[in-house]
Design an enzyme around this catalytic site. Structure first.
Site, PDB file in Angstrom:
ATOM      1  CG  LEU A  13       3.578  -2.685  -4.394  1.00 35.76           C
ATOM      2  CD1 LEU A  13       2.304  -2.404  -5.175  1.00 35.76           C
ATOM      3  CD2 LEU A  13       4.632  -1.640  -4.699  1.00 35.76           C
ATOM      4  N   GLY A  14       3.433  -3.892   0.088  1.00 33.51           N
ATOM      5  CA  GLY A  14       3.007  -3.722   1.467  1.00 33.51           C
ATOM      6  C   GLY A  14       2.308  -4.954   1.984  1.00 33.51           C
ATOM      7  CG  MET A  18      -7.689 -10.114   6.022  1.00 32.86           C
ATOM      8  SD  MET A  18      -9.400 -10.127   5.464  1.00 32.86           S
ATOM      9  CE  MET A  18      -9.620 -11.850   5.029  1.00 32.86           C
ATOM     10  CG  ASP A 134     -11.575  -0.431   4.575  1.00 28.16           C
ATOM     11  OD1 ASP A 134     -11.656   0.307   5.584  1.00 28.16           O
ATOM     12  OD2 ASP A 134     -10.596  -1.159   4.347  1.00 28.16           O
ATOM     13  N   PRO A 137      -7.896   7.106   4.044  1.00 29.85           N
ATOM     14  CG  PRO A 137      -7.107   8.931   5.271  1.00 29.85           C
ATOM     15  CD  PRO A 137      -8.027   7.758   5.370  1.00 29.85           C
TER      16      PRO A 137
END
Length: 439
Positions: A13-14, A18, A134, A137
């Site tokens: 997904l991404g 880290m 954290d 968006p």
């Protein structure tokens, strides 16, 4: 990599600073999950690596206790070959960062739907003494049904605290961090409120309130400088809206709203009181999210707005119902006032409606009796003395007038006096029959 633990990897997904995020399947129950990995091996110090692992597991388990529709649920946390991973709820939808990166501005209804849902989820977590740290968006997911879900609860506290110790600098950008957080001070739920206010500022103006070419510049502005007034970027915004945003972005936590929900409610009321206000599209993304999507960014259609079920919403719904019925209340009051006026008029008109009814007693009756007794009252005080003898027949037939006029007084002097008037007073009382004789 085909598997992580028992989870079967579907696709990537991404990637973030880290670790990597995968779409996977839990083979035991066939449930889709999102796997987020954190490379503990990047920490060279063994003791530090062990401490980080313990904190990660502790915080992930604490966040796993959260059960809220606006929070991405954490299912599991494990470690494999120096790679810690967290299995969490999979949300099939865009992030808020993708939505804001679209060509047009976000609609007001969609904006307040996302803000209200995010605020409700944050307040729930704050009641459990869990702070996200954290909020931005990229960590707000929008599901297909319009539900907004906050991701990275629990692990955000670990990753953000280790950003300074791992490389000596901040990984990513601190645009959404609170002043107390960038200074390393203790934080509470009001720190997340500051981050939510930054998101609201960006939705309304299309720009972030604190920008700079270097991270140190951004941090300095967050701590020491006030942001540009929103109306200077978006002229449709009024002072009431600016006051709400300014309070949410206060440098001191005790000067902000008590909860995130209070902030969003105040902002929505200020916007509702402002005519023809509008939001603006993002002017240029300065945000480098911790997790970036591998797929190319395209125009994202925001799902239908969904409002959270909160106690405040119940109050708002009741207020709207009262407003809809407000036209009936004056009409009912007018009818009641008219009925009361008619009753008052009828009560005052009762004596005139019944003219034959005369009072039996009262001042009027006493005056009438007094008038009847006036002709029998003698004008001369001497004649007022009681007499035992009846008057003469001539005098009985023609008694003296009750109130003789002055002209008649000379005639009294010419009248023939009654013989022996003193003897009448000395005579004995007549028989009873003569006393009752009617003259």
């Amino acid at each position: 990599m085909d598997r992580i633990g028992r989870y079967k990897i579907v696709r990537e997904l991404g990637r973030g600073a880290m670790g990597v995020v995968y779409h996977a399947i839990d083979p035991n129950i066939g449930r889709p999950v999102a796997i987020k990995t954190i490379r503990l091996s990047d920490v060279a110090n063994g003791e530090e690596q062990k401490r980080l692992r313990e904190r990660l597991f502790r915080e992930a388990r604490s966040a796993g206790m959260l059960s809220h529709p606006g929070i991405v649920t954490i299912y599991d946390v494990e470690e494999q070959d120096g790679l810690a991973y967290i299995a969490m709820e999979y949300v099939d939808g865009p992030t808020l960062d993708q939505v804001l990166s679209g060509p047009g501005p976000i609609a007001p209804e969609g904006m307040f739907s996302i803000l209200a849902q995010t605020a409700a989820a944050l307040d729930y977590a704050h009641q459990k003494s869990i702070v996200h740290r954290d909020i931005k968006p990229a960590n707000i997911m929008i599901a297909a049904d319009g539900m907004a879900k906050i991701a990275d609860f629990g692990i955000a506290k670990i990753t953000t605290s280790e950003q300074f110790t791992m490389t000596g600098s901040i990984v990513g950008t601190p645009h959404y961090m609170s002043p107390e957080q960038v200074q390393g001070q203790p934080v509470d739920g009001r720190s997340d409120q500051f981050s939510l206010a930054v998101i609201a500022y960006e939705m309304l103006t299309g720009e972030k309130p604190y920008t700079g070419e270097h991270l140190t510049t951004v941090v300095y502005k967050i701590v020491a400088e006030e942001p540009v007034a929103p109306h200077r970027i978006n002229p449709s915004l009024t002072g009431a809206i600016e006051n709400v945003i300014r309070k949410g972005l206060s440098k001191k936590p005790d000067q902000r709203y008590h909860t995130c929900g209070e902030f969003v409610d105040a902002l929505e009321k200020a916007c509702a009181a402002t005519r023809n206000w509008k939001s603006m599209p993002r002017g240029g993304s300065l945000n480098e999210p911790t997790v970036s999507d591998a797929a190319p960014r395209s125009v994202v259609t925001l799902p239908p707005a969904h409002r959270p079920r909160r106690s405040g919403d119940a109050t708002t719904t009741a207020e709207r119902a009262v407003k809809r019925k407000s036209g009936f209340v004056p009409f009912l009051l007018a009818i009641l006032m008219a009925a009361a006026l008619l009753m008052l008029i009828g009560w005052q008109a009762m004596p005139w409606l019944n003219p034959r009814r005369q009072p039996q007693s009262g001042p009027a009756g006493e005056d009438k009796k007094a008038e009847q007794a006036l002709p029998q009252t003698p004008a001369n005080p001497a004649d007022a003395k009681p007499s035992a003898m009846p008057p003469a027949s001539a005098e009985a037939a023609n008694p003296p007038p009750a109130a003789p006029s002055p002209e008649t007084k000379p005639a009294e002097h010419n009248r023939r006096p009654t013989p022996n008037p003193p003897n009448r007073n000395r005579r004995k009382s007549p028989p009873p029959k003569q006393c009752v004789k009617n003259p």
